[in-house]
Design a protein around this motif. Structure first.
Motif, PDB file in Angstrom:
ATOM      1  N   ARG A   1       1.107  -3.450  -3.425  1.00 17.78           N
ATOM      2  CA  ARG A   1       0.053  -2.522  -2.982  1.00 17.78           C
ATOM      3  C   ARG A   1       0.455  -1.059  -3.131  1.00 17.78           C
ATOM      4  N   GLN A   2       1.351  -0.789  -4.062  1.00 12.04           N
ATOM      5  CA  GLN A   2       1.735   0.588  -4.381  1.00 12.04           C
ATOM      6  C   GLN A   2       0.771   1.113  -5.440  1.00 12.04           C
TER       7      GLN A   2
ATOM      8  N   ARG B   1       0.184   4.126  -1.377  1.00 12.72           N
ATOM      9  CA  ARG B   1      -0.043   2.698  -1.172  1.00 12.72           C
ATOM     10  C   ARG B   1      -1.458   2.503  -0.646  1.00 12.72           C
ATOM     11  N   TRP B   2      -1.962   1.279  -0.785  1.00 11.80           N
ATOM     12  CA  TRP B   2      -3.262   0.953  -0.231  1.00 11.80           C
ATOM     13  C   TRP B   2      -3.098  -0.158   0.797  1.00 11.80           C
ATOM     14  N   TYR B   3      -4.067  -0.233   1.713  1.00  9.28           N
ATOM     15  CA  TYR B   3      -4.052  -1.271   2.742  1.00  9.28           C
ATOM     16  C   TYR B   3      -5.483  -1.514   3.215  1.00  9.28           C
TER      17      TYR B   3
ATOM     18  N   GLU C   1      -4.315  -5.372  -9.152  1.00 10.17           N
ATOM     19  CA  GLU C   1      -2.850  -5.362  -9.279  1.00 10.17           C
ATOM     20  C   GLU C   1      -2.400  -5.524 -10.726  1.00 10.17           C
TER      21      GLU C   1
ATOM     22  N   TYR D   1       1.960   9.471  -5.621  1.00 10.98           N
ATOM     23  CA  TYR D   1       2.359   8.091  -5.342  1.00 10.98           C
ATOM     24  C   TYR D   1       1.910   7.740  -3.941  1.00 10.98           C
TER      25      TYR D   1
ATOM     26  N   TYR E   1      -2.356   0.443 -10.293  1.00 12.33           N
ATOM     27  CA  TYR E   1      -2.095  -0.413  -9.145  1.00 12.33           C
ATOM     28  C   TYR E   1      -0.837  -1.228  -9.418  1.00 12.33           C
TER      29      TYR E   1
ATOM     30  N   GLU F   1      -7.213  -6.864  -4.395  1.00 16.14           N
ATOM     31  CA  GLU F   1      -5.859  -6.985  -4.932  1.00 16.14           C
ATOM     32  C   GLU F   1      -5.847  -7.805  -6.219  1.00 16.14           C
TER      33      GLU F   1
END
Length: 136
Positions: A58-59, A73-75, A36, A71, A54, A32
Motif C-alpha cells: 500500500r505504498q 501510503r494509502w489506507y 497494486e 512518497y 501503486y 488494491e
C-alpha cells in the motif's frame, strides 16, 4: 382514465439504471487488486492532474502536474481510500467508483467538488522521481 403516466412510471421504476448511477465505492481489497503494481494517470476536466504508482504494501508514489513527487501510503477509512504523503501533514480521502467505462475519484468531503478520472493502468510510461533518501 389515462394509463400512460402509470405505465411510464412503472417502466422507469423497473428499468435498470446505468452502471455509472449504480456505482458503489470500491472496497479496499477491490481497490488494491485494481491498482497494486500499476501506474495510473489522473485527469481533471480532461486536463492532466497527476500520476500515481501503486507499490506493494500500500505504498504510493505521486507525481503532480508540475513534476514534484511525493512518497506515501494509502489506507481504507470506511468507504473512502485515504492517502498520507511524507511531506504533506493532512491525509487526502477519496471515494473511488468504477463503472463499465471509467473510474471516478471524488475528494471528500464531496462538497469540495473535486472529481477526477483515473485512467489506466499506464504501466509503460516512466515516472521521473528520485528514489527516497537520494535527494534531488
Amino acid at each position: 382514465m389515462n394509463r400512460l403516466p402509470v405505465l411510464l412510471a412503472t417502466a422507469l421504476t423497473l428499468a435498470p439504471l446505468p452502471a455509472a448511477l449504480c456505482a458503489a465505492p470500491l472496497t479496499a481489497p477491490d481497490f488494491e487488486a485494481m491498482v497494486e503494481g500499476h501506474k495510473f494517470d489522473f485527469t481533471l476536466n480532461g486536463m492532466p492532474f497527476g500520476r500515481e504508482q501503486y507499490l506493494p504494501g500500500r505504498q504510493v508514489l505521486w507525481q503532480g502536474p508540475g513534476g514534484a513527487c511525493q512518497y506515501g501510503r494509502w489506507y481504507p477509512a470506511g468507504d473512502a481510500i485515504c492517502f498520507e504523503y511524507d511531506e504533506i501533514p493532512d491525509p487526502f480521502c477519496w471515494t473511488v467508483e468504477r463503472s463499465a467505462d471509467r473510474v471516478e475519484v471524488t475528494l471528500l468531503p464531496s462538497e469540495a467538488g473535486i472529481t477526477v478520472d483515473m485512467v489506466g493502468p499506464t504501466d509503460s510510461q516512466m515516472m521521473s522521481c528520485p528514489l527516497p533518501g537520494l535527494g534531488v
